[in-house]
Design a protein around this motif. Structure first.
Motif, mmCIF file in Angstrom:
data_model
loop_
_atom_site.group_PDB
_atom_site.id
_atom_site.type_symbol
_atom_site.label_atom_id
_atom_site.label_comp_id
_atom_site.label_asym_id
_atom_site.label_seq_id
_atom_site.Cartn_x
_atom_site.Cartn_y
_atom_site.Cartn_z
ATOM 1 N N TYR B 43 0.784 -1.231 0.000
ATOM 2 C CA TYR B 43 0.000 0.000 0.000
ATOM 3 C C TYR B 43 0.826 1.296 0.000
ATOM 4 O O TYR B 43 0.312 2.337 -0.354
ATOM 5 N N GLN B 82 -1.746 14.803 0.136
ATOM 6 C CA GLN B 82 -2.282 14.028 -0.986
ATOM 7 C C GLN B 82 -2.241 12.531 -0.730
ATOM 8 O O GLN B 82 -2.442 11.737 -1.640
ATOM 9 N N MET B 83 -1.952 12.149 0.527
ATOM 10 C CA MET B 83 -2.043 10.724 0.858
ATOM 11 C C MET B 83 -3.497 10.363 1.104
ATOM 12 O O MET B 83 -4.180 11.044 1.870
ATOM 13 N N PRO B 84 -3.987 9.314 0.441
ATOM 14 C CA PRO B 84 -5.392 8.948 0.653
ATOM 15 C C PRO B 84 -5.614 8.363 2.037
ATOM 16 O O PRO B 84 -4.681 7.845 2.647
ATOM 17 N N PRO B 85 -6.860 8.432 2.545
ATOM 18 C CA PRO B 85 -7.169 7.789 3.821
ATOM 19 C C PRO B 85 -7.223 6.271 3.639
ATOM 20 O O PRO B 85 -7.734 5.789 2.630
ATOM 21 N N TRP B 86 -6.720 5.549 4.623
ATOM 22 C CA TRP B 86 -6.714 4.083 4.525
ATOM 23 C C TRP B 86 -7.695 3.440 5.492
ATOM 24 O O TRP B 86 -7.698 2.212 5.650
ATOM 25 N N LYS B 87 -8.531 4.274 6.115
ATOM 26 C CA LYS B 87 -9.563 3.736 7.017
ATOM 27 C C LYS B 87 -10.492 2.835 6.205
ATOM 28 O O LYS B 87 -10.925 3.200 5.117
ATOM 29 N N VAL B 89 -9.613 0.112 4.891
ATOM 30 C CA VAL B 89 -8.787 -0.773 4.055
ATOM 31 C C VAL B 89 -7.780 -1.506 4.935
ATOM 32 O O VAL B 89 -7.683 -2.733 4.906
#
Lengths: 566, 109
Positions: B43, B82-87, B89
């Motif tokens: 990831y 710009q890091m997406p949320p990983w909640k 996942v």
């Protein structure tokens, strides 16, 4: 009361004005077809449908290139990789970032409009190799581009206002591993768009949309469904997550009415999960733009263990081949072989290594298949091997140029190998990452001070006339002009002009960030300009750990250069 | 004399037991680190670099110090810049594994 003479004059003025207005706002199919002949504008990705990135302009030449100076610079307001292709029409430059489209006065650098594009933050979970956009198409007064979250949008070229927007139909979604980073190509009135995401277990395709209305017209899956010809090259249901994306823009031959596009690597990266040739991944395909019908396909790397993504743009040219001038498509393939195919039917005419390769001894000219070495067989069997080139290829997505004057290709190449090992493969589901975690690898270098070359290459032999070494590989595309100048940029930010006959660097200018963009040249009011984006990013900058890049600041900007005129 | 012998045996047992506990804990950490590397490669490596080595354009995760755990988890779950949320996942177990992998490679242990 208006006299007959005054009436005729008025009619002439109206006709002239209408004609001017039409030319200022319309880019017809004919305009796009003639783009390479009209150096006052840059309308088609690759500076013409052939993708040669060749300009007939000669004002800037070997004798005066050292007098190049910046005319203006424009901030893109973004810190991601600036990979976009600038489109230029009637004194306006249209350029893109992943989250915005901009119109800029080409002579002054002042902004005319900026359209911002929002997308859900989750979108970025499936963007494997840099949060980027590679450019827009222009057609009938519209700027047409893809958005990261799988939408195609058309903006009014004058105002930036949205004209139409179409979501790519199911199963295209972030959750299923799809993203759009490439520039669309308008061919025969159809917007052709590809997808990224072979690292996220999707099934890649190309699509056609009506350029006027945005209506979705067709989809061509690059991987056949069960029962279709070629499906026997996939084991079980592995085709559903088989990759084969289409993230780099193709080319178009209006006479043959064929669009040429490179398809990407199979997924997962680990080949032991997908026994077979895996058609039509890593292939050059020729399709009809109106229908999406595939006319021919040529696979470069069947059963690919190494992620030799075959997406490099197939460049169209007429060159001497097998004793006569032939219309061909040329692809500098990531696996290290330079392919020349007949544009009409995809017949293989030449395939030669243009960099260091050890996984195959050559290409069988009868079957078109690689002649595998033990390195390949060991890799497929799960043994640890050292392979050249690395996953990044002898070249990656950065576009080469072709000069009809010299008959040579100008290719930014990498000189990097890797250790590689494919353990027992995992079970995949759509949207699940399927790239890096499925294999093990490390970087291998011959010389840490030479990780790439800019090469002038004969398309029929793969041999270089010259090779200019670079400490880090250039991920900028190249541009060549009729005055035998090659323009390119470096990862550390120098924008350069080289002698196309010798490879000597004639001029270099330090831009604020690394260059991974696409230089173009154009003229207005009798003056030649060169435009390029600066802004480090993309897969190599993010993943390579190249120590040469540690002091390169991020930040995207657009630069325009011309000869000092005082 | 007898007491002395008993005490010696008890002390030896405590030392052996302690060593075994330490070994067990270390083995657990090793497993977490290995699992964290897989999570990272799946990831995170696309932006933060192969083997945690950033070329300089994204945050160098090896800079995370021992006290930064909650900040780290908030950034991973909610996204940052710009890091997406990983909640939704990444599980809390995977985030724990990731933390152990990063800390094992951190500049300041």
């Amino acid at each position: 009361m208006m006299s007959a003479r005054q009436g005729a004059l008025l009619a002439a003025v109206i006709a002239f004005t209408a004609g001017f207005a039409a030319s200022a706002s319309s880019q017809t199919a004919e305009d796009l077809k003639n783009d390479h002949l009209t150096p006052g504008d840059v309308l088609v990705y690759g500076m013409g449908y052939s993708g040669q990135r060749y300009s007939p302009l000669t004002q800037i030449n070997k004798d005066n290139a050292a007098r190049l100076v910046p005319v203006w610079a424009y901030s893109i307001t973004d810190n991601r990789g600036a990979e976009g292709f600038p489109v230029i029409k009637d004194g306006v430059i249209y350029t893109t970032a992943h989250n915005a489209t901009m119109a800029i006065d080409a002579l002054t650098g002042s902004q005319i409009w900026r359209a911002n594009h929002e997308y859900p933050p989750e979108t970025l979970r499936v963007v494997c190799c840099g949060i980027v956009n590679r450019g827009a198409a222009i057609y009938n007064g519209k700027i047409i581009r893809a958005l990261l979250d799988n939408q195609i949008v058309a903006l009014d070229a004058k105002t930036g206002k949205e004209v139409w927007r179409t979501k790519s139909p199911a199963p295209t979604s972030t959750e299923n591993g799809y993203a759009m980073t490439g520039a669309p190509l308008v061919a025969n009135g159809v917007v052709i768009a590809g997808v990224a995401g072979a690292e996220f277990s999707h099934r890649g395709f190309l699509e056609g949309y009506d350029a006027e209305t945005g209506k979705h017209l067709w989809r061509h899956y690059n991987i056949p469904a069960q029962g279709e010809p070629g499906s026997e090259t996939w084991h079980g249901e592995s085709y559903l997550t088989g990759g084969g994306s289409s993230w780099v823009t193709g080319t178009y031959d209006p006479e043959l009415d064929l669009v040429y596009w490179g398809t990407g690597n199979p997924a997962p990266w680990n080949p032991r999960a997908r026994a077979g040739d895996n058609l039509h991944t890593n292939s050059i395909i020729a399709i009809r733009p109106k229908t999406g019908e595939r006319v021919w396909a040529f696979q470069t790397t069947p059963a690919d263990p190494f992620d030799y993504d075959g997406v490099h743009t197939p460049v169209i040219a007429t060159i001497p081949a097998q004793g006569q001038p032939r219309r061909v498509v040329i692809q500098a393939n990531r696996g290290g072989f330079l392919y020349v195919l007949d544009a009409k039917d995809g017949k293989l005419l030449a395939a030669n290594a243009y960099g260091k390769v050890n996984w195959a001894d050559g290409i069988d000219m009868r079957t078109g298949r690689p002649k595998h070495t033990q390195v390949y067989h060991d890799a497929l069997a799960g043994k640890k091997v050292t392979v050249w080139p690395s996953v990044s290829g002898v070249t990656n997505w950065q576009h080469m140029s072709f000069s009809p004057r010299t008959g040579l290709l100008y290719i930014n190449t990498l000189h990097v190998g890797m250790t590689y090992e494919a353990p027992e493969p995992p079970k995949l589901v759509p949207g699940k990452p399927s790239g890096t975690p499925t294999v093990r690898r490390t970087v291998v270098l011959d010389d840490p001070n030479v990780r790439g070359y800019l090469k002038a290459v004969d398309p029929m032999t793969g041999k270089s006339t010259w090779e200019t070494p670079y400490k880090s590989p250039n991920y900028s595309s190249t541009l060549v002009t009729a005055s035998n100048l090659v323009f390119t940029g470096t990862m550390t930010g120098e924008f350069q002009a080289l002698d196309a006959d010798t490879g000597k660097i004639l001029w270099s200018f330090q831009t604020p960030s690394g260059i991974v963009g696409q230089p173009v040249t154009w003229e207005r009011n009798g003056r030649q300009y060169v435009t390029v984006m600066s802004g480090i990013g993309g897969v190599y900058a993010l993943r390579s750990g190249d120590p040469n890049l540690k002091n390169v600041p991020a930040g995207a900007s657009l630069w325009t250069f011309a000869l000092f005129d005082k | 004399m007898m007491l002395d012998r008993v005490l010696r045996i008890v002390a030896a047992a405590l030392i052996v037991g302690g060593t075994l506990t330490a070994h067990k804990s270390s083995a657990q950490d090793g497993a977490k680190i290995a699992a964290g590397e897989v999570v990272y490669n799946t990831y995170c490596a696309t932006c933060h670099g192969d083997g945690l080595v950033s070329s300089g354009q994204t945050f160098d995760l090896r800079r995370l110090e021992a006290g930064a755990r909650s900040r780290f988890e908030n950034s991973v779950l909610g996204g940052k810049g710009q890091m997406p949320p990983w909640k939704g996942v990444l599980t809390s177990e995977e985030i724990d594994q990731l933390w152990h992998y990063i800390r094992d490679n951190a500049y300041q242990k």
